[in-house]
Design an enzyme around this catalytic site. Structure first.
Site, PDB file in Angstrom:
ATOM      1  N   HIS A 109       0.847  -1.186   0.000  1.00 35.24           N
ATOM      2  CA  HIS A 109       0.000   0.000   0.000  1.00 35.24           C
ATOM      3  C   HIS A 109       0.888   1.243   0.000  1.00 35.24           C
ATOM      4  O   HIS A 109       1.856   1.311   0.764  1.00 35.24           O
ATOM      5  CB  HIS A 109      -0.904  -0.013   1.242  1.00 35.24           C
ATOM      6  CG  HIS A 109      -1.845   1.156   1.287  1.00 35.24           C
ATOM      7  ND1 HIS A 109      -2.935   1.261   0.469  1.00 35.24           N
ATOM      8  CD2 HIS A 109      -1.820   2.282   2.045  1.00 35.24           C
ATOM      9  CE1 HIS A 109      -3.559   2.402   0.705  1.00 35.24           C
ATOM     10  NE2 HIS A 109      -2.903   3.036   1.665  1.00 35.24           N
ATOM     11  N   SER A 136       3.935   0.536   2.631  1.00 30.64           N
ATOM     12  CA  SER A 136       3.845  -0.508   3.653  1.00 30.64           C
ATOM     13  C   SER A 136       3.528  -1.838   2.994  1.00 30.64           C
ATOM     14  O   SER A 136       2.746  -1.880   2.044  1.00 30.64           O
ATOM     15  CB  SER A 136       2.692  -0.212   4.634  1.00 30.64           C
ATOM     16  OG  SER A 136       2.758   1.094   5.157  1.00 30.64           O
ATOM     17  N   ASP A 145      -6.901  -2.364   3.775  1.00 31.10           N
ATOM     18  CA  ASP A 145      -5.603  -1.826   4.216  1.00 31.10           C
ATOM     19  C   ASP A 145      -5.454  -1.873   5.738  1.00 31.10           C
ATOM     20  O   ASP A 145      -4.901  -0.950   6.350  1.00 31.10           O
ATOM     21  CB  ASP A 145      -5.422  -0.373   3.717  1.00 31.10           C
ATOM     22  CG  ASP A 145      -5.550  -0.266   2.208  1.00 31.10           C
ATOM     23  OD1 ASP A 145      -5.160  -1.228   1.514  1.00 31.10           O
ATOM     24  OD2 ASP A 145      -6.051   0.760   1.725  1.00 31.10           O
TER      25      ASP A 145
HETATM   26  C1  GRF Z   1       0.909   0.680  -6.150  1.00 32.95           C
HETATM   27  O1  GRF Z   1       1.116   2.001  -5.753  1.00 32.95           O
HETATM   28  C2  GRF Z   1       0.490  -0.174  -4.974  1.00 32.95           C
HETATM   29  O2  GRF Z   1       1.069   0.223  -3.774  1.00 32.95           O
HETATM   30  C3  GRF Z   1      -0.997   0.044  -4.934  1.00 32.95           C
HETATM   31  O3  GRF Z   1      -1.384   0.108  -6.271  1.00 32.95           O
HETATM   32  C4  GRF Z   1      -0.287   0.538  -7.067  1.00 32.95           C
HETATM   33  C5  GRF Z   1      -0.084  -0.505  -8.110  1.00 32.95           C
HETATM   34  O4  GRF Z   1       0.899  -0.151  -9.047  1.00 32.95           O
HETATM   35  N1  GRF Z   1      -1.648  -0.976  -4.159  1.00 32.95           N
HETATM   36  P1  GRF Z   1       1.468  -1.240 -10.033  1.00 32.95           P
HETATM   37  O5  GRF Z   1       0.277  -1.838 -10.796  1.00 32.95           O
HETATM   38  O6  GRF Z   1       2.194  -2.273  -9.252  1.00 32.95           O
HETATM   39  O7  GRF Z   1       2.385  -0.488 -10.970  1.00 32.95           O
END
Ligand code: GRF
Length: 219
Positions: A109, A136, A145
């Site tokens: 997250h 995190s 979350d």
């Molecule tokens: C990331 O920022 C992750 O933390 C969140 O969604 C985004 C996904 O990005 N849960 P990606 O698809 O891995 O580029």
């Protein structure tokens, strides 16, 4: 036996790519068992390019969320996944799923949880006037979350930061943090028994994306 990792995505899949590149290193005892997407995600093409098994299990092909989740579970079983990494997976999982995968289900997250749950975390951090922000990795519970945080990486918010610049800074850290969690699980530095993590301090297998740091768990 290498740790078999399933990755669930909904979007561009940059964390999936970071995990896959890390797992492909000779000294990392893990392999990507399958990459699953719940919509026609950009990341599926990236996964295919990396030679990973992929499947699009589209929510739109199922009448109910429960039917869709059952199909996801079947694919995870078929892939014999030991652990499931959510990587930008934009769907809440049922309490039953979280319970069945307790200790084997993880998420990344883009905030320093418990601050800024949900979406738009970078805008929330800027609006709150935070000095620090970050990402995190946590165990997944049915509430969004909300599961136990296992590790975090921080960035400093500077006066010139915009939502975009902050997102880029945090994403860079995500690409170190999530592979580090994988390395800790694969090497046994992190063991989760009955939902309770037991962490040992020690060197992680492999470099992470060509970087020497972080090499130690917990990071
Ligand atoms: C990331 O920022 C992750 O933390 C969140 O969604 C985004 C996904 O990005 N849960 P990606 O698809 O891995 O580029």
């Amino acid at each position: 036996m290498p740790l078999r990792v399933a990755i669930l995505i909904s979007g561009r899949g940059s964390n999936m790519t970071a995990l896959a590149k890390y797992a492909a290193q000779d000294d990392v005892p893990a392999e990507i068992a399958v990459v699953l997407a719940d919509q026609p995600a950009e990341g599926l093409a990236a996964a295919e390019k990396l030679g990973l098994p992929t499947a699009a299990i589209l929510r739109s092909d199922y009448a109910t969320a429960a039917d869709h989740e059952a199909a996801i579970i079947e694919a995870l079983d078929q892939a014999k996944a030991d652990v499931v990494f959510l990587a930008g997976y934009m769907r809440l999982l049922s309490a039953r799923f979280c319970h069945d995968y307790e200790g084997r289900l993880f998420n990344i997250h883009p905030s320093l949880l418990p601050r800024h749950k949900g979406l738009d975390t970078h805008a929330k951090a800027l609006a709150a006037g935070d000095e620090a922000h970050g990402c995190s990795v946590h165990m997944v519970s049915p509430e969004m979350d909300d599961g136990l945080v296992l590790a975090q990486r921080q960035v400093r918010i500077t006066p010139d930061d915009t939502e975009e610049s902050l997102a880029a800074k945090v994403l860079k850290q995500e690409h170190l943090l999530y592979p580090a969690l994988l390395g800790a699980l694969a090497s046994g530095l992190l063991v989760i028994k009955d939902g309770v993590p037991e962490m040992q301090i020690g060197p992680l297998p492999g470099q992470i994306n060509g970087q020497e740091a972080p090499m130690n768990w917990p990071i």
